[in-house]
Scaffold this motif. Structure first.
Motif, PDB file in Angstrom:
ATOM      1  N   ALA A 131       0.838  -1.206   0.000  1.00 21.95           N
ATOM      2  CA  ALA A 131       0.000   0.000   0.000  1.00 21.95           C
ATOM      3  C   ALA A 131       0.872   1.255   0.000  1.00 21.95           C
ATOM      4  CB  ALA A 131      -0.929  -0.005   1.222  1.00 21.95           C
ATOM      5  N   ALA A 132       1.970   1.210   0.752  1.00 23.64           N
ATOM      6  CA  ALA A 132       2.883   2.359   0.781  1.00 23.64           C
ATOM      7  C   ALA A 132       3.550   2.569  -0.568  1.00 23.64           C
ATOM      8  CB  ALA A 132       3.939   2.138   1.868  1.00 23.64           C
ATOM      9  N   VAL A 133       3.882   1.458  -1.251  1.00 23.20           N
ATOM     10  CA  VAL A 133       4.485   1.554  -2.579  1.00 23.20           C
ATOM     11  C   VAL A 133       3.510   2.187  -3.559  1.00 23.20           C
ATOM     12  CG1 VAL A 133       5.375   0.233  -4.526  1.00 23.20           C
ATOM     13  CG2 VAL A 133       6.050  -0.378  -2.207  1.00 23.20           C
ATOM     14  N   ARG A 134       2.273   1.678  -3.575  1.00 24.16           N
ATOM     15  CA  ARG A 134       1.261   2.227  -4.501  1.00 24.16           C
ATOM     16  C   ARG A 134       0.957   3.687  -4.188  1.00 24.16           C
ATOM     17  NH1 ARG A 134      -1.127  -3.001  -3.878  1.00 24.16           N
ATOM     18  NH2 ARG A 134      -2.432  -2.190  -2.205  1.00 24.16           N
ATOM     19  N   ARG A 135       0.926   4.023  -2.906  1.00 29.20           N
ATOM     20  CA  ARG A 135       0.583   5.386  -2.522  1.00 29.20           C
ATOM     21  C   ARG A 135       1.631   6.389  -2.996  1.00 29.20           C
ATOM     22  NH1 ARG A 135      -0.550   4.241   2.210  1.00 29.20           N
ATOM     23  NH2 ARG A 135       1.491   4.563   3.168  1.00 29.20           N
ATOM     24  N   GLU A 136       2.908   6.010  -2.994  1.00 32.93           N
ATOM     25  CA  GLU A 136       3.966   6.948  -3.358  1.00 32.93           C
ATOM     26  C   GLU A 136       4.362   6.869  -4.818  1.00 32.93           C
ATOM     27  OE1 GLU A 136       8.440   8.270  -1.874  1.00 32.93           O
ATOM     28  OE2 GLU A 136       7.115   7.075  -0.593  1.00 32.93           O
ATOM     29  N   LEU A 137       4.423   5.657  -5.359  1.00 34.72           N
ATOM     30  CA  LEU A 137       4.913   5.493  -6.723  1.00 34.72           C
ATOM     31  C   LEU A 137       3.804   5.316  -7.749  1.00 34.72           C
ATOM     32  CD1 LEU A 137       7.992   3.151  -6.118  1.00 34.72           C
ATOM     33  CD2 LEU A 137       7.911   5.639  -6.211  1.00 34.72           C
ATOM     34  N   LYS A 189       0.628   3.570 -10.009  1.00 35.47           N
ATOM     35  CA  LYS A 189       0.404   2.315 -10.739  1.00 35.47           C
ATOM     36  C   LYS A 189       1.615   1.886 -11.556  1.00 35.47           C
ATOM     37  CE  LYS A 189      -1.637   4.643 -14.767  1.00 35.47           C
ATOM     38  NZ  LYS A 189      -2.802   4.702 -15.669  1.00 35.47           N
ATOM     39  N   ASP A 190       2.574   2.783 -11.769  1.00 34.48           N
ATOM     40  CA  ASP A 190       3.763   2.433 -12.555  1.00 34.48           C
ATOM     41  C   ASP A 190       4.878   1.865 -11.691  1.00 34.48           C
ATOM     42  OD1 ASP A 190       2.580   3.339 -14.879  1.00 34.48           O
ATOM     43  OD2 ASP A 190       3.300   5.392 -14.591  1.00 34.48           O
ATOM     44  N   ALA A 191       4.602   1.596 -10.427  1.00 31.94           N
ATOM     45  CA  ALA A 191       5.631   1.074  -9.532  1.00 31.94           C
ATOM     46  C   ALA A 191       6.085  -0.312  -9.985  1.00 31.94           C
ATOM     47  CB  ALA A 191       5.097   1.012  -8.101  1.00 31.94           C
ATOM     48  N   VAL A 192       7.387  -0.542  -9.852  1.00 33.81           N
ATOM     49  CA  VAL A 192       7.973  -1.835 -10.192  1.00 33.81           C
ATOM     50  C   VAL A 192       8.717  -2.348  -8.961  1.00 33.81           C
ATOM     51  CG1 VAL A 192       9.615  -3.086 -11.636  1.00 33.81           C
ATOM     52  CG2 VAL A 192       8.238  -1.250 -12.612  1.00 33.81           C
ATOM     53  N   VAL A 216       8.492  -6.485   6.958  1.00 32.35           N
ATOM     54  CA  VAL A 216       8.507  -6.762   5.526  1.00 32.35           C
ATOM     55  C   VAL A 216       9.130  -5.560   4.831  1.00 32.35           C
ATOM     56  CG1 VAL A 216       7.117  -7.194   3.463  1.00 32.35           C
ATOM     57  CG2 VAL A 216       6.488  -8.237   5.637  1.00 32.35           C
ATOM     58  N   GLU A 217      10.113  -5.806   3.976  1.00 30.93           N
ATOM     59  CA  GLU A 217      10.807  -4.734   3.270  1.00 30.93           C
ATOM     60  C   GLU A 217      10.666  -4.933   1.763  1.00 30.93           C
ATOM     61  OE1 GLU A 217      14.857  -3.020   4.407  1.00 30.93           O
ATOM     62  OE2 GLU A 217      15.331  -4.223   2.626  1.00 30.93           O
ATOM     63  N   ILE A 218      10.301  -3.860   1.070  1.00 33.21           N
ATOM     64  CA  ILE A 218      10.146  -3.897  -0.384  1.00 33.21           C
ATOM     65  C   ILE A 218      11.020  -2.813  -0.988  1.00 33.21           C
ATOM     66  CG2 ILE A 218       8.565  -3.565  -2.330  1.00 33.21           C
ATOM     67  CD1 ILE A 218       6.321  -4.659  -0.644  1.00 33.21           C
ATOM     68  N   THR A 219      11.816  -3.197  -1.986  1.00 36.09           N
ATOM     69  CA  THR A 219      12.598  -2.233  -2.768  1.00 36.09           C
ATOM     70  C   THR A 219      11.890  -2.040  -4.104  1.00 36.09           C
ATOM     71  OG1 THR A 219      14.637  -2.951  -1.727  1.00 36.09           O
ATOM     72  CG2 THR A 219      14.831  -1.709  -3.771  1.00 36.09           C
ATOM     73  N   ALA A 220      11.547  -0.805  -4.434  1.00 34.43           N
ATOM     74  CA  ALA A 220      10.761  -0.545  -5.640  1.00 34.43           C
ATOM     75  C   ALA A 220      11.253   0.711  -6.339  1.00 34.43           C
ATOM     76  CB  ALA A 220       9.281  -0.409  -5.279  1.00 34.43           C
ATOM     77  N   THR A 221      10.792   0.889  -7.556  1.00 30.59           N
ATOM     78  CA  THR A 221      11.124   2.068  -8.337  1.00 30.59           C
ATOM     79  C   THR A 221       9.988   2.347  -9.298  1.00 30.59           C
ATOM     80  OG1 THR A 221      12.802   3.103  -9.722  1.00 30.59           O
ATOM     81  CG2 THR A 221      12.322   0.794 -10.149  1.00 30.59           C
ATOM     82  N   SER A 222      10.132   3.382 -10.076  1.00 31.13           N
ATOM     83  CA  SER A 222       9.124   3.717 -11.073  1.00 31.13           C
ATOM     84  C   SER A 222       9.822   4.211 -12.322  1.00 31.13           C
ATOM     85  CB  SER A 222       8.165   4.792 -10.540  1.00 31.13           C
ATOM     86  OG  SER A 222       8.885   5.971 -10.216  1.00 31.13           O
TER      87      SER A 222
END
Length: 428
Positions: free
Chosen positions: A16-22, A24-27, A48-54
């Motif tokens: 949810a934090a990934v989608r909120r900041e990055l 729908k284009d989050a990878v 839980v740790e997630i590394t993501a980008t856009s």
């Protein structure tokens, strides 16, 4: 490309934090779960740790399947060609009939599928490698914008050997100012210049030099507990006595550590030198006066914690009574830089003249030693490279330490022919 890391108690919260900041284009590039907090593992919680980008172009699952499907790729790539080629005779007219023909056809088809699949998997791996390299390069430029691309390998070599970033940047800047466009691409030239620059930035080695007037040279070794002062004293005594044929006397005030006196007495008996054990500053002065004909008097002090002000004050009273010609601070290269710097800060009140680095054979990286020397602004007198007495000691050549950083494997190889006398003069 900007990599970001998100931590939460559950995967749903992290996503949810990934989608909120990055958006729908989050990878998502990496995920992991670990425990955090608590004491000695008690009361810790899962994180839980997630590394993501856009902003990364990612193929749609359907496109991925088509790319990895050889028959689909062949069909798409040859569609136009097939339209321009006249119809071929029926397959049955070209292939042998009967069971042998069917086996031959199936074998060819299976081989083609295997070769095609391998080719496309290799292509996919090549693309992944290229993407990772681009990510690393972008991340590298963001963290070290001032380091030229051509010198980045040399810079990371310094960092990996635990040279401080401040000193590494200073070295690379000096190297860059001395290299032309063609020389900066020469890796061997760059490494040589890095070693030369490190060597020139610090004081040259200053091993013990005996008096020529017949007066005794008094040397005191101080330092924290467990750094190897007693063994270093034995190595120095053995070298000056057996190799330099000098008259050497030993004095110890280390009566706190169990068997410390017995250890030094054993060495003294083996190399046939006198040993005095003292308990007070007054006895220390008397012991020195009882050795008027010695070329060298070595004083072994008790290990003192850099955090114990009372013991350091007591040690200062002993040194005041002894009035040594030189005080050498003994430091272990197995300690981390923060511990070494803290030790230097507290022992600096003893008016340190030189540094001795011990246990170089156990050190993970020697780069931090340059930061220590620069902080204290004192020359290295000796380095020790093992437990063997008297072999494993040599003058503290800054040049050799620099080569150990630039060439970690070659620099650590010691040849007896290349090790000068420990009583030599100035050595680079």
């Amino acid at each position: 490309m900007n990599l970001k890391t998100y931590q939460a108690q559950t995967m749903a919260q992290a996503l949810a934090a990934v989608r909120r900041e990055l958006g729908k284009d989050a990878v998502i590039l990496h995920t992991r779960t670990f425990r955090k907090g608590g004491f000695l593992g008690l009361g810790s919680k899962n994180v839980v740790e997630i590394t993501a980008t856009s902003g990364v172009n990612v193929l749609h699952p359907t496109e991925k399947r088509e790319l990895l499907n050889p028959s689909s790729v062949r069909r798409n790539s040859h569609t136009q060609m097939e339209r321009k080629i006249s119809p071929m005779p029926p397959r049955s007219a070209l292939e042998p009939s009967g069971p042998a023909g069917r086996d031959h056809s199936e074998s060819i088809s299976s081989t083609n599928r295997s070769v095609s699949s391998k080719d496309y998997l290799q292509q996919e791996l090549k693309l992944v490698k290229q993407m990772v390299q681009e990510l690393l390069q972008q991340n590298r430029k963001q963290q070290h914008p001032s380091v030229p691309e051509e010198l980045f390998s040399a810079y990371m070599g310094l960092i990996n050997q635990e040279v401080t970033r401040e000193l590494a940047n200073e070295v690379i800047e000096k190297v860059r100012s001395q290299l032309g466009p063609s020389q900066i691409m020469d890796d061997i030239k760059v490494r040589e210049l890095v070693a030369e620059t490190l060597t020139k930035m610090l004081p040259a080695a200053e091993p013990i030099t005996l008096e020529t007037t017949g007066k005794s040279k008094i040397i005191a070794l101080v330092g924290p507990t467990g750094v190897g002062k007693t063994t270093t004293i034995a190595k120095l005594a053995a070298n000056f006595k057996l190799r330099e044929n000098k008259a050497v006397g030993l004095i110890t005030i280390d009566t706190y550590r169990i068997a410390a006196v017995d250890q030094l007495r054993t060495y003294a008996n083996i190399i046939n030198v006198p040993l005095r054990v003292v308990l007070s500053p007054e006895e220390l002065r008397q012991a020195i006066d009882s050795m008027p004909n010695m070329d060298l008097i070595l004083i072994d002090t008790a290990g003192r914690s850099q955090n114990d002000d009372l013991k350091l004050h007591e040690l200062k009273s002993f040194l005041h009574a002894a009035a040594p010609d030189e005080i050498h601070l003994v430091l272990s290269t197995t300690a981390n830089q923060s511990v070494l710097l803290s030790t230097i800060k507290r022992f600096s009140s003893l008016n340190i003249d030189h540094i001795i680095f011990t246990k170089l054979d156990e050190a993970v990286g020697v780069g931090m030693l340059f930061g220590v020397m620069k902080k204290l602004n004192r020359a290295v007198s000796y380095i020790t490279t093992g437990q063997n007495v008297p072999e494993d000691i040599e003058p503290g050549s800054v040049g050799r330490l620099a080569r150990m950083i630039v060439h970690p494997q070659k620099g650590s190889e010691i040849s007896d022919d290349n090790i000068p006398s420990i009583a030599a003069g100035e050595i680079l």
